[in-house]
Design a protein around this motif. Structure first.
Motif, mmCIF file in Angstrom:
data_model
loop_
_atom_site.group_PDB
_atom_site.id
_atom_site.type_symbol
_atom_site.label_atom_id
_atom_site.label_comp_id
_atom_site.label_asym_id
_atom_site.label_seq_id
_atom_site.Cartn_x
_atom_site.Cartn_y
_atom_site.Cartn_z
ATOM 1 N N SER A 279 7.857 9.118 2.719
ATOM 2 C CA SER A 279 8.644 8.006 3.234
ATOM 3 C C SER A 279 8.541 7.847 4.748
ATOM 4 O O SER A 279 9.506 7.530 5.427
ATOM 5 C CB SER A 279 10.126 8.194 2.835
ATOM 6 N N GLN A 280 7.335 8.071 5.270
ATOM 7 C CA GLN A 280 7.164 8.064 6.728
ATOM 8 C C GLN A 280 6.327 6.893 7.250
ATOM 9 O O GLN A 280 6.525 6.465 8.375
ATOM 10 C CB GLN A 280 6.468 9.369 7.147
ATOM 11 N N CYS A 281 5.375 6.400 6.479
ATOM 12 C CA CYS A 281 4.337 5.564 7.089
ATOM 13 C C CYS A 281 4.635 4.069 7.042
ATOM 14 O O CYS A 281 4.141 3.301 7.857
ATOM 15 C CB CYS A 281 2.984 5.831 6.449
ATOM 16 N N GLY A 282 5.417 3.631 6.080
ATOM 17 C CA GLY A 282 5.790 2.211 6.034
ATOM 18 C C GLY A 282 4.724 1.273 5.500
ATOM 19 O O GLY A 282 4.908 0.055 5.535
ATOM 20 N N ALA A 283 3.619 1.809 4.961
ATOM 21 C CA ALA A 283 2.577 0.928 4.410
ATOM 22 C C ALA A 283 3.097 0.164 3.195
ATOM 23 O O ALA A 283 2.512 -0.833 2.786
ATOM 24 C CB ALA A 283 1.347 1.753 4.024
ATOM 25 N N CYS A 284 4.198 0.652 2.631
ATOM 26 C CA CYS A 284 4.723 0.141 1.358
ATOM 27 C C CYS A 284 5.902 -0.812 1.533
ATOM 28 O O CYS A 284 6.556 -1.154 0.551
ATOM 29 C CB CYS A 284 5.191 1.337 0.542
ATOM 30 N N LYS B 51 11.365 0.577 1.882
ATOM 31 C CA LYS B 51 10.122 1.287 1.600
ATOM 32 C C LYS B 51 10.025 1.411 0.085
ATOM 33 O O LYS B 51 10.808 2.136 -0.536
ATOM 34 C CB LYS B 51 10.144 2.649 2.292
ATOM 35 N N HIS C 70 0.805 -1.217 0.000
ATOM 36 C CA HIS C 70 0.000 0.000 0.000
ATOM 37 C C HIS C 70 0.843 1.275 0.000
ATOM 38 O O HIS C 70 2.029 1.241 0.339
ATOM 39 C CB HIS C 70 -0.922 0.005 1.222
ATOM 40 N N VAL C 71 0.183 2.357 -0.331
ATOM 41 C CA VAL C 71 0.824 3.674 -0.262
ATOM 42 C C VAL C 71 0.032 4.523 0.722
ATOM 43 O O VAL C 71 -1.160 4.770 0.507
ATOM 44 C CB VAL C 71 0.847 4.351 -1.649
ATOM 45 N N GLY C 72 0.690 4.951 1.788
ATOM 46 C CA GLY C 72 -0.013 5.739 2.798
ATOM 47 C C GLY C 72 0.509 7.150 2.927
ATOM 48 O O GLY C 72 -0.049 7.952 3.654
ATOM 49 N N CYS C 73 1.624 7.451 2.253
ATOM 50 C CA CYS C 73 2.155 8.807 2.364
ATOM 51 C C CYS C 73 3.024 9.104 1.164
ATOM 52 O O CYS C 73 3.211 8.263 0.287
ATOM 53 C CB CYS C 73 2.939 8.982 3.663
ATOM 54 N N CYS D 221 8.127 2.893 -1.751
ATOM 55 C CA CYS D 221 7.769 4.202 -2.291
ATOM 56 C C CYS D 221 8.981 5.100 -2.400
ATOM 57 O O CYS D 221 8.893 6.216 -2.885
ATOM 58 C CB CYS D 221 6.738 4.884 -1.392
HETATM 59 S S1 FES Z 1 4.041 4.934 1.387
HETATM 60 FE FE1 FES Z 1 4.491 5.855 3.272
HETATM 61 S S2 FES Z 1 6.517 5.178 3.586
HETATM 62 FE FE2 FES Z 1 6.079 4.379 1.668
#
Ligand code: FES
Ligand code: FES
Lengths: 783, 162
Positions: B43-48, B58, B37-40, B60
């Motif tokens: 490069s902060q959220c780690g969904a990716c 990451k 997934h993409v959450g930001c 993204c």
């Molecule tokens: S989408 Fe948020 S860190 Fe990669």
């Protein structure tokens, strides 16, 4: 009950798809021939659009069309609405300005959409968006709600003179003033409730798709309430009548309120799909856009005064609040600082006189609407900061002061509409005091001091109102919708079951808890039950999930439908087994004749209902029932939260040592899921207290906290392990005795944290978020 | 355009992609694996988070071209048929997910974290190590419990972990 019934910690049915990467979120959907939308957004907080030149953008590679607010107005597409009418003190209706889905002539906040580019790929759409040339005349902006009504503030909407949307009040002014005048002591407090960004980790997505042959629209979106979206897009925006518009909200990655609202991008994707000849138009928000366009939460400035008699009993409470609603009135924004806030100002306490005034104002900021708790966190923060401050200034123990003033008999009618139905506030307080070892606090404080640290403890005894209802009452208060819920229980010929519900799960685990309810009644096992939600073509109508309503309201509707299914199944079984209907019982997947060994499988009864070969005379075949449930009252979850912190005076860093949460949610279906809801709420509340806060540049109106780099989301090492437990007083208002647990954590926790910090460092107040620099400054008198 | 070949979950994907194509776009759009997934956008959220040559990255924050020739494991590639990876099973058992959107990244980060800490993990280390993953739903409480439990299980059964 059983291992998969009510009260059991059933592992979630929906998890398998999520932990294997098979969840299906809106952005995972790619329809044939999809095009991609990119919005051109205002870089200014307030400006007049002088001209828009789309020539270069239209000529860019892959671009299909570039559309503006003028195109939208030309097609007579309606604006977005606020669905709750509030009247001012003088009886006049709230002053709502227009909210076009693409700004026309004036932009009112940074991020306001000005044009949309539709292209073959997302990258092409974004590249071309850079080529749209817009001339602005920049106007003065106002972002501070306390300054929005100043004489020199810019006028944001012509409809709302002085930017005042409404000037509303509740309670008895004269009685409250008299109580304050006669008080032995009064305590005054000025409180700011900071502005927050909900930030579900899944950004918003909208896919609009128009079928020319059928003249039918489909919208896939990240919604907490797809039926309400369809209603608004049909009845007010005028996209298409409801039977020509299907809204599907598949797996949704968290909402916390922000995905309740009907947003401009949904209108634009639907309209644009038709405009370009029926190819689907997809828009996926990035996080920057989420900060600039998802509705924010909170943002209150409040002055309050509480009156006590000589025995420290509260005799009156007077409140004045300015609520920032941002640049446009979002879908339910008007109700948040009024009926969801001021009606809870009695807290857990017997207060004979309350008077609250609320001024709602426009500013050049992102619209503000419900965010987890919606109004109730603001009320709780105010009351519980007030109680703690009062205890300190009256020189009494904060637990004792609360206990003395608790409502102790039910039902209890407050002076601000709410009638509390059940509760035992001393029980939650006592349990929390025992859990934290309150008696050991002085020794722990001394131990911290010996290490050069400061320890503090803070209470929060919250009450909130869930399952907003009943429809007739909220209608009389201005709600534009009813607040019931629907359910349909379909028994298949093989005895498995589909439950179609108007509730919507975006993390709450309905596929499990709702199946537990069915299993509890019929004993067929949760894996024989499928929960269907989030599609207006499947579920006839529903109000969606927010305000912790899906248990108390959504499940009650399922109970009503199950009642009907059971009644019919019993009739069929009685007929087949030649027994009296009154003797039939359903348990463990069997339909039995009580007191005999006659029994048949529930599946057998289901089959009989569908073959229709041998049914009681005159009975229709089939086994499918639906119900609408309209509650008779709100439910009132309550609890005591205690936070214990240690502050490092050298750095101002606050360490949460312990966080004890004792909640009374009434009956609980799945304790594992309920605990998870509390954990998540606590993290958001502690986030508000310690880390999160929106900052705007006061002059330019630029959002300074517009990314996860600048806006501090709580991370794992900011938080402790939580100590959560429950007490139970059964809610008399619904058949399951449930109260709602989705928001309590976010409602109850901020004052507990701030009360603990102010106790630790010996100051009267500290503004949220209590960052290390603020704490350090407060400690060292360098504010 | 750049020619990129990646092995994703044991399957080879080759495509000419725009130079600026991110690894996460290659995974989601070219390979069609939407579990990542993409959450930001910072490069902060780690969904990716995915594993690239067994190390968490990451996706993204990396161009597809930079990963060219590499071997990627995404959340879809973690289970062996019906047999869940111990970290997946622990997330379910301990209710370490609610909306599920952060979950793939959380699980992949946890797999990497456990690999890097063969000595075992304690709560403080898990919390610290999770600094690159944001969850808005769970308050992390049950994520931490799930990772702890998976780490304990995997160190007890080193053979079963791989
Ligand atoms: S989408 Fe948020 S860190 Fe990669
Ligand atoms: S489970 Fe929803 S963001 Fe983590």
């Amino acid at each position: 009950m059983g291992i998969e019934g009510i009260g059991a910690r059933v592992v979630r049915k929906e998890d398998r798809r999520f932990i294997t990467g098979k969840g299906r979120y809106t952005d995972d959907i790619v329809l044939k021939d999809t095009t991609y939308a990119a919005f051109v957004r205002s870089p200014h907080a307030h400006a007049r659009i002088l001209s828009i030149d789309t020539t270069a953008a239209k000529a860019a590679p892959g671009v299909i069309d570039v559309l503006t607010g003028a195109d939208l107005a030309g097609d007579r597409i309606g604006g977005l609405i606020c669905g709750w009418m509030i009247h001012s003190k003088d009886g006049s209706p709230m002053k709502a300005g227009a909210h076009p889905a693409i700004a026309h002539e004036i932009v009112r906040h940074v991020g306001d959409q000005v044009a949309v580019v539709i292209a073959e790929t997302k990258a092409q759409a974004r590249d071309a968006a850079e080529l749209v040339e817009i001339d602005y005349e920049v106007l003065t902006a106002v972002v501070d709600p306390a300054k929005a009504q100043d004489a020199d503030a810019p006028q944001i909407h012509p409809e709302a003179a002085g930017n005042l949307i409404y000037d509303w009040h509740i309670g008895d002014a004269a009685a409250t003033d008299a109580a304050l005048a006669a008080a032995a002591r009064t305590i005054k407090l000025d409180i700011v409730n900071n502005r927050l960004v909900p930030n579900p980790i899944e950004p918003r997505v909208a896919i609009g798709s128009y079928d020319e042959a059928e003249e039918h629209f489909t919208l896939y979106n990240t919604s907490q309430n797809p039926h309400v979206a369809r209603l608004v897009l049909s009845a007010f925006v005028g996209i298409a009548p409801e039977h020509k518009l299907r809204v599907v909200a598949p797996d949704v990655g968290g909402g916390f309120g922000s995905k309740i609202f009907i947003y401009p991008e949904e209108t634009v994707c639907l309209w644009a799909s038709k405009k370009i000849g029926g190819r689907p138009v997809k828009w996926t928000s990035d996080r920057t856009e989420a900060f600039l366009t998802d509705c924010h939460g909170r943002d209150h400035v409040t002055r309050a005064e509480m009156a006590f008699d000589a025995d420290n009993r509260i005799t009156g409470f007077k409140v004045h609040t300015i609520a920032n609603l941002g640049a446009y009135m979002s879908t339910f924004s008007s109700s948040v600082p009024t009926y969801l806030y001021a009606t809870l100002l009695s807290g857990q306490y017997a207060i004979p006189a309350i008077y609250a005034e609320v001024e709602a104002v426009y500013t050049n900021t992102v619209p503000v609407d419900a965010y987890r708790g919606a109004g109730r966190p603001e009320a709780t923060y105010l009351i519980e900061r007030m109680m703690e401050t009062a205890a300190r200034e009256l020189g009494v123990d904060p637990a004792d002061l609360r206990r003395k003033n608790f409502v102790k008999s039910f039902p209890h009618q407050t002076p601000v509409i709410m009638c509390y139905d059940a509760g035992d506030y001393e029980a939650t307080l006592d349990k929390a005091l025992a859990a934290i070892d309150y008696a050991g606090l002085p020794a722990r404080k001394a131990a911290s001091l010996a290490k050069g640290k400061r320890r503090g403890l803070g209470f929060s005894c919250y009450i909130e109102a869930c399952g907003i209802a009943p429809s007739q009452a909220v209608g009389s208060l201005g709600a534009g919708v009813g607040l019931w819920e629907s359910a349909e229980v379909r028994v298949n010929p093989v005895g498995t079951i589909e439950v179609l519900t108007g509730s919507h799960s975006h993390g709450q685990g309905h596929e499990t808890t709702f199946a537990q309810l069915v299993n509890d009644r019929l004993g067929i096992g949760v894996n024989n039950v499928q929960i269907v939600h989030g599609d207006t073509d499947k579920v006839q109508f529903g109000m969606g999930t927010y305000g912790s309503r899906s248990g108390a309201v959504g499940m009650s509707a399922i109970v009503k439908a199950l009642d009907k299914v059971e009644a019919k199944a019993k009739k069929i079984a009685a007929h087949l087994m030649e027994a009296s209907e009154a003797d039939i019982v359903i348990e463990g997947g069997e339909v039995k004749v009580a007191g005999t060994d006659k029994t048949m499988a529930f599946a057998h009864v289901a089959l009989a209902a569908y073959t229709g070969h041998n049914l009681p005379a005159g009975m229709e075949p089939g086994l499918k029932e639906s119900a609408f449930y309209d509650p008779t009252n709100f439910t009132f979850p309550s609890g005591t939260y205690i936070c214990e912190v240690e502050v490092d005076p050298d750095t101002g860093v606050v360490e949460i040592e312990r966080f004890v949460a004792v909640d009374d949610f009434g009956n609980v279906i799945n304790p594992m899921i309920v605990e998870g809801q509390v954990h998540g709420g606590l993290a958001q509340g502690i986030g508000q207290a310690l880390l999160e806060g929106v900052t705007y540049d006061m002059e330019s109106g630029q959002l300074l906290t517009g990314s996860f780099m600048d806006y501090t989301m709580p991370r794992a090492d900011d938080l402790p392990s939580f100590e959560v437990s429950t007490t139970v007083t059964v809610c008399p208002g619904n058949p399951l005795g449930m109260k709602g647990c989705g928001e309590a954590g976010a409602i109850g926790s901020p004052p507990a944290v701030i009360n603990a910090i102010t106790d630790a460092i010996g100051v009267r107040d500290i503004a949220m978020p209590a960052t290390p620099s603020k704490v350090w400054a407060a400690l060292h008198g360098a504010a | 355009m750049t020619a990129v070949t990646l092995n994703v979950n044991g399957k080879r994907y080759s495509a000419d992609v725009e130079d600026r194509t991110l690894l996460v776009q290659f995974i989601r759009e070219t390979a069609g694996l939407t579990g990542t997934h993409v959450g930001c956008d910072t490069s902060q959220c780690g969904a990716c988070v995915v594993l690239l040559d067994d190390v968490a990255v990451k996706s993204c924050t990396m161009l597809a071209a930079q990963a060219n020739g590499g071997s990627v494991t995404t959340i879809e590639g973690l289970a062996r048929g019906d047999q869940l990876h111990p970290v997946q099973a622990a997330f379910r058992e301990h209710h370490g997910l609610q909306c599920g959107f952060c979950t793939p990244g959380m699980i992949m980060s946890a797999v990497d974290m456990i690999r890097r800490h063969p000595e075992g993990l304690d709560e403080a280390t898990i919390r610290h190590e999770l600094e690159g993953n944001i969850c808005r739903c769970t308050g992390y409480h049950n994520i931490v419990k799930a990772i702890q439990s998976a780490a304990d299980e995997m160190s007890a059964l080193p053979a079963a972990a791989e």
